[in-house]
Structures are given as C-alpha cells and as structure tokens.
Design a protein around this motif. Sequence first.
Motif, short mmCIF file in Angstrom:
data_model
loop_
_atom_site.label_atom_id
_atom_site.label_comp_id
_atom_site.label_asym_id
_atom_site.label_seq_id
_atom_site.Cartn_x
_atom_site.Cartn_y
_atom_site.Cartn_z
N HIS A 11 0.76 -1.18 0.02
CA HIS A 11 -0.01 -0.06 0.03
C HIS A 11 0.66 1.07 0.16
O HIS A 11 0.53 2.31 -0.89
CB HIS A 11 -0.87 0.11 1.27
CG HIS A 11 -2.08 0.93 1.19
ND1 HIS A 11 -3.12 1.13 0.19
CD2 HIS A 11 -2.48 1.91 2.06
CE1 HIS A 11 -3.90 2.03 0.51
NE2 HIS A 11 -3.46 2.76 1.73
N LEU A 12 1.95 1.21 0.84
CA LEU A 12 2.85 2.30 0.81
C LEU A 12 3.60 2.65 -0.40
O LEU A 12 3.57 3.82 -0.81
CB LEU A 12 3.94 2.28 1.89
CG LEU A 12 4.72 3.44 2.11
CD1 LEU A 12 3.86 4.45 2.67
CD2 LEU A 12 5.68 3.15 3.36
N ILE A 15 1.05 4.09 -2.91
CA ILE A 15 0.88 5.77 -2.54
C ILE A 15 2.16 6.44 -2.99
O ILE A 15 1.85 7.40 -3.47
CB ILE A 15 0.66 5.74 -0.79
CG1 ILE A 15 -0.64 5.18 -0.52
CG2 ILE A 15 0.69 7.22 -0.55
CD1 ILE A 15 -0.58 5.10 0.90
N VAL A 56 -3.34 1.88 -5.38
CA VAL A 56 -3.70 2.27 -3.74
C VAL A 56 -4.89 1.80 -3.52
O VAL A 56 -5.03 1.09 -2.29
CB VAL A 56 -3.63 3.89 -4.11
CG1 VAL A 56 -4.20 4.39 -2.72
CG2 VAL A 56 -2.24 4.29 -4.20
N GLY A 60 -5.32 -0.86 -0.57
CA GLY A 60 -6.02 -0.46 0.66
C GLY A 60 -7.25 -1.44 0.88
O GLY A 60 -7.36 -1.82 1.96
N LYS A 83 -11.44 8.85 3.83
CA LYS A 83 -10.32 8.52 3.05
C LYS A 83 -10.80 8.24 1.79
O LYS A 83 -10.35 8.70 0.74
CB LYS A 83 -9.56 7.56 3.44
CG LYS A 83 -8.68 7.65 4.65
CD LYS A 83 -7.95 6.59 5.12
CE LYS A 83 -7.23 5.80 4.28
NZ LYS A 83 -6.14 4.69 4.62
N PRO A 135 -2.57 15.24 0.40
CA PRO A 135 -1.95 14.90 1.89
C PRO A 135 -3.06 14.91 2.99
O PRO A 135 -2.76 14.60 4.26
CB PRO A 135 -1.28 16.35 2.21
CG PRO A 135 -1.06 16.90 0.76
CD PRO A 135 -1.95 16.15 -0.12
N ILE A 137 -5.54 12.85 2.54
CA ILE A 137 -5.81 11.24 2.96
C ILE A 137 -5.07 10.46 4.07
O ILE A 137 -5.26 9.92 4.87
CB ILE A 137 -5.56 10.55 1.43
CG1 ILE A 137 -6.68 11.10 0.61
CG2 ILE A 137 -5.92 9.15 1.54
CD1 ILE A 137 -6.76 10.76 -0.76
N PRO A 138 -3.59 10.66 3.85
CA PRO A 138 -2.69 9.90 4.99
C PRO A 138 -2.99 10.87 6.37
O PRO A 138 -2.68 10.10 7.43
CB PRO A 138 -1.27 10.39 4.57
CG PRO A 138 -1.21 11.04 3.20
CD PRO A 138 -2.68 11.29 2.73
N LEU A 139 -3.21 11.83 6.38
CA LEU A 139 -3.90 12.57 7.76
C LEU A 139 -4.89 11.56 8.15
O LEU A 139 -4.98 11.40 9.40
CB LEU A 139 -4.23 14.08 7.54
CG LEU A 139 -4.80 14.69 8.74
CD1 LEU A 139 -3.49 14.81 9.68
CD2 LEU A 139 -5.16 15.98 8.55
N ALA A 141 -5.60 8.70 7.70
CA ALA A 141 -4.95 7.44 7.82
C ALA A 141 -4.30 7.24 9.12
O ALA A 141 -4.58 6.26 9.71
CB ALA A 141 -4.40 6.97 6.70
N VAL A 142 -3.58 8.23 9.37
CA VAL A 142 -2.95 7.98 10.73
C VAL A 142 -3.72 8.11 12.06
O VAL A 142 -3.71 7.39 13.01
CB VAL A 142 -1.63 9.20 11.04
CG1 VAL A 142 -0.56 8.88 9.71
CG2 VAL A 142 -2.37 10.40 11.02
#
Length: 150
Positions: A11-12, A15, A56, A60, A83, A135, A137-139, A141-142
């Motif tokens: 996944h990473l 991305i 992705v 995911g 997301k 950016p 989306i990863p926000l 995600a975390v």
Amino acid sequence: MTLEALLAYAHLLAILALVVFLSSEAALCRAEWLNAAVVRRLVRVDVIYGLSALLVLATGLLRVYFGVKGSAWYWANPLLHVKLGLFLVMAGLSLPPTLAFRRWRRALDAEGTLPAANEVARVRRLVMIQAHLMPLIPLAAVFLARGYGH
C-alpha cells in the motif's frame, strides 16, 4: 502478521508511486514548458498515475479485508469513508486532465498544434487541486490507524 506487513508495504509503495506521478504531472503541465515531447510524456505519466491510483485502492481494500483489524472495524470507522471520499474526489478531478492530455496528443499528431496557454492553466489547476487534496488522505489514515473515529 507477515501478511499485514506485506500489505502495508504494498500500500505504501502504491501511495508513493501515486505521489511521484501526480507530482510529475504538476511539474510538466505548464504552458511555458509545453512542447511535443512533454505532451506525449504527460499522456504516459497520466496512465501510470491512473494505474498507481488503482493499486492504492486495491492494496487498501486488501488491507481492509485481510488485515489484522478486520473489515468490520474499518467499515464502521467514518475516517475510512473520509479517505475513500477524498480518493473519489481526486479520481473525479483527474478525469478532465486525462481527457485533455489525450486530446492534446491527438491534436499534436493530427495538426502539429499545442494547446492554448489558458487551457493548460485550467488543466494544471485541476492537477494542483488533486495534489493539495492528497496529503489529507494520509492525515485521515494516521488517525484511523490509531483508533480515532470509533
């Protein structure tokens, strides 16, 4: 646990590929830099960008269904929907540039013409909106990974 790590890794990588090719589109799509080679390159970069977006999404979904937390945990969390919503907005915004890049290549091949500067600016604006949404989306995600939203 090994499967979870491999899914996270895949996944990473997807991305990172998406970010690289979206950034490449943003860099290339400038009226002052546009020439025949760049028009052709934009079409190729856009295809790879689209493929990376599909990767992705696929990786995911694999994490949702085969990951340690399980699909019920993910689908119940509104952050997953945030997301996916952002991802779908980016996908929708990517369609006009994709069509424009292909139209530009057809015009170049048929007539030897490049697009007008105002059209390039309009398409670049859509690419830049995608780049600025990415950016977020990863926000989400975390926060999702740390259990927020439940």
